[in-house]
Enzyme design. Structure first.
Site, short mmCIF file in Angstrom:
data_model
loop_
_atom_site.label_atom_id
_atom_site.label_comp_id
_atom_site.label_asym_id
_atom_site.label_seq_id
_atom_site.Cartn_x
_atom_site.Cartn_y
_atom_site.Cartn_z
N ASN A 3 -42.86 -22.35 -38.50
CA ASN A 3 -42.65 -21.20 -39.39
C ASN A 3 -41.48 -21.39 -40.34
O ASN A 3 -41.52 -20.92 -41.48
CB ASN A 3 -42.42 -19.94 -38.54
N ARG B 183 -35.01 -14.72 -37.99
CA ARG B 183 -35.19 -13.63 -38.96
C ARG B 183 -36.65 -13.61 -39.44
O ARG B 183 -37.42 -14.53 -39.18
CB ARG B 183 -34.27 -13.84 -40.17
N LYS C 257 -46.54 -26.13 -49.62
CA LYS C 257 -47.49 -25.31 -48.85
C LYS C 257 -48.91 -25.89 -48.95
O LYS C 257 -49.67 -25.86 -47.98
CB LYS C 257 -47.45 -23.85 -49.32
N ILE D 163 -44.71 -10.66 -47.92
CA ILE D 163 -44.21 -10.08 -46.67
C ILE D 163 -42.74 -9.70 -46.87
O ILE D 163 -41.95 -10.52 -47.37
CB ILE D 163 -44.31 -11.10 -45.51
N TYR E 77 -42.28 -25.41 -53.94
CA TYR E 77 -42.74 -24.56 -52.82
C TYR E 77 -44.28 -24.60 -52.73
O TYR E 77 -44.85 -24.77 -51.64
CB TYR E 77 -42.24 -23.14 -53.05
N SER F 257 -48.83 -20.34 -46.84
CA SER F 257 -48.58 -19.23 -47.77
C SER F 257 -49.77 -19.11 -48.71
O SER F 257 -50.50 -20.08 -48.93
CB SER F 257 -47.33 -19.54 -48.60
N GLY G 5 -37.48 -21.31 -36.97
CA GLY G 5 -37.03 -20.25 -37.89
C GLY G 5 -37.39 -18.87 -37.39
O GLY G 5 -37.94 -18.06 -38.13
N ALA G 6 -37.03 -18.60 -36.11
CA ALA G 6 -37.42 -17.30 -35.53
C ALA G 6 -36.25 -16.33 -35.43
O ALA G 6 -36.36 -15.30 -34.79
CB ALA G 6 -38.04 -17.53 -34.15
P1 NAP Z 1 -36.61 -15.83 -44.14
O1 NAP Z 1 -36.57 -14.37 -43.96
O2 NAP Z 1 -35.77 -16.46 -45.21
O3 NAP Z 1 -36.29 -16.54 -42.73
C1 NAP Z 1 -36.26 -17.95 -42.67
C2 NAP Z 1 -36.10 -18.40 -41.24
O4 NAP Z 1 -36.17 -19.85 -41.22
C3 NAP Z 1 -34.74 -18.04 -40.63
O5 NAP Z 1 -34.93 -17.81 -39.27
C4 NAP Z 1 -33.90 -19.30 -40.88
O6 NAP Z 1 -32.85 -19.49 -39.93
C5 NAP Z 1 -34.97 -20.37 -40.68
N1 NAP Z 1 -34.67 -21.63 -41.33
C6 NAP Z 1 -34.42 -21.87 -42.64
N2 NAP Z 1 -34.19 -23.17 -42.86
C7 NAP Z 1 -34.28 -23.78 -41.64
C8 NAP Z 1 -34.13 -25.11 -41.20
N3 NAP Z 1 -33.83 -26.10 -42.03
N4 NAP Z 1 -34.29 -25.38 -39.88
C9 NAP Z 1 -34.58 -24.38 -39.00
N5 NAP Z 1 -34.74 -23.10 -39.38
C10 NAP Z 1 -34.58 -22.81 -40.67
O7 NAP Z 1 -38.09 -16.33 -44.48
P2 NAP Z 1 -39.52 -15.64 -44.13
O8 NAP Z 1 -39.90 -14.80 -45.28
O9 NAP Z 1 -39.49 -15.07 -42.78
O10 NAP Z 1 -40.45 -16.93 -44.19
C11 NAP Z 1 -40.86 -17.61 -43.00
C12 NAP Z 1 -41.98 -18.58 -43.35
O11 NAP Z 1 -43.06 -17.86 -43.93
C13 NAP Z 1 -41.59 -19.64 -44.38
O12 NAP Z 1 -42.22 -20.86 -44.08
C14 NAP Z 1 -42.13 -19.07 -45.68
O13 NAP Z 1 -42.40 -20.07 -46.62
C15 NAP Z 1 -43.40 -18.41 -45.18
N6 NAP Z 1 -43.92 -17.35 -46.04
C16 NAP Z 1 -43.16 -16.25 -46.35
C17 NAP Z 1 -43.71 -15.25 -47.16
C18 NAP Z 1 -42.97 -13.98 -47.51
O14 NAP Z 1 -43.47 -13.24 -48.37
N7 NAP Z 1 -41.85 -13.69 -46.91
C19 NAP Z 1 -45.01 -15.40 -47.66
C20 NAP Z 1 -45.73 -16.53 -47.34
C21 NAP Z 1 -45.18 -17.49 -46.52
P3 NAP Z 1 -31.35 -18.87 -40.14
O15 NAP Z 1 -31.46 -17.40 -39.81
O16 NAP Z 1 -30.50 -19.60 -39.16
O17 NAP Z 1 -30.98 -19.09 -41.57
#
Ligand code: NAP
Length: 262
Positions: A93, A12, A170, A199, A166, A153, A9-10
């Site tokens: 990730n 975005r 986690k 984030i 969720y 998380s 998931g890199a």
């Molecule tokens: P995001 O902006 O929604 O980006 C998600 C990324 O994961 C994208 O690159 C997406 O690919 C990829 N993805 C989604 N489903 C997938 C799958 N089935 N197989 C492979 N790749 C997949 O999310 P984020 O905020 O960066 O979150 C990243 C991680 O951090 C997650 O595990 C989330 O739970 C954790 N997290 C986030 C926050 C926050 O506040 N943002 C806080 C705590 C933890 P596509 O671009 O191809 O869709």
């Protein structure tokens, strides 16, 4: 020879931030994504540019794959083997938020299964696949060291009653970290959990106004949104072996969210 990192998931958000920070210290990268090829290609181009600016030559490639599917996980790891021949770091990730954000009393089993496949089952079995390959690498050279970093998380500990699946996933990922840390320690493989707080990313965009207010009102002692680069820098510190006598540990990147205050 550069070290090699596989980041799920890199394309975005946080995964992209991790890629850019690793590129800046000279890591080769495999940028996994699910749907968004253009974004994954942009991460590759920006990573190479970042590396150049810091004086490094790196290789970075994209590899599509839904980490919730066994066949895609195997294809992803085969891709790394065939194109890079080694793996020094796995960053689990990729993840999705709770589908529909339903209240606990109404959440559906179908949405539960979909989220668990991506947020918990995928990372577990990638730890298994990549961990086994890392053991092979350590058998060939016992000075070789590997790392696995699971992006969990603050929701592994803090409850949100409209995102029960969720939170459970986690919390499960915390145990995945400890399990693989215990199993792989003898082979010089350290396994960590990084817990981001709030984030800025596409995932949090729909709840931006809610969190703007909460942060402004003092939810976190460090009164700002986290950036994907904040998480990326923490990953770099772990990946670069600045914590050699640690494994199974949790690193919070949350602006002090977890401090209890009165
Ligand atoms: P995001 O902006 O929604 O980006 C998600 C990324 O994961 C994208 O690159 C997406 O690919 C990829 N993805 C989604 N489903 C997938 C799958 N089935 N197989 C492979 N790749 C997949 O999310 P984020 O905020 O960066 O979150 C990243 C991680 O951090 C997650 O595990 C989330 O739970 C954790 N997290 C986030 C926050 C926050 O506040 N943002 C806080 C705590 C933890 P596509 O671009 O191809 O869709």
């Amino acid at each position: 020879m550069n070290q090699v990192a596989l980041i799920t998931g890199a394309s975005r958000g946080i995964g992209r931030g991790i890629a850019l920070e690793l590129a800046a210290v000279g890591w080769d990268l495999i940028i996994n994504y699910s749907n968004n090829q253009a974004a994954a290609e942009d991460t590759v181009n920006c990573s190479i540019e970042h590396a150049h600016k810091a004086g490094h030559e790196i290789r970075a490639e994209i590899c599509q794959g839904d980490i919730g599917q066994a066949i895609d996980r195997q294809r992803l790891v085969d891709f790394v083997r065939n194109h890079f021949g080694r793996v020094d770091l796995l960053v689990n990730n990729a993840g999705i938020t709770s589908i529909g954000r339903s209240d606990l009393l109404e959440a559906s089993e179908e949405n539960w299964d979909a989220l668990m496949a991506i947020n918990l089952k995928g990372p577990f079995f990638l730890c298994q696949l990549v961990g086994s390959w890392m053991l092979e690498q350590n058998n060939l050279d016992d000075s070789w060291r590997g790392k696995i970093i699971n992006i969990s998380s603050i929701s592994s500990g803090a409850v949100s009653t409209n995102r029960g699946d969720y939170c459970v996933a986690k919390a499960g990922l915390s145990m995945v970290t400890k399990l693989f840390a215990a199993r792989l320690a003898d082979a010089g493989i350290n396994v960590y959990e990084v817990c981001p707080g709030i984030i800025a990313s596409d995932m949090t965009e729909p709840v931006k106004l809610k969190y703007d207010k909460m942060i402004n009102d003092g939810l976190t002692p460090i009164r700002r949104w986290g950036k994907s680069s904040d998480v990326g820098k923490a990953v770099v510190a772990l990946a670069q072996d600045y914590f050699p006598f640690t494994t199974g540990d949790v690193f919070n990147v949350d602006g002090g969210f977890t401090i209890r205050r009165i």
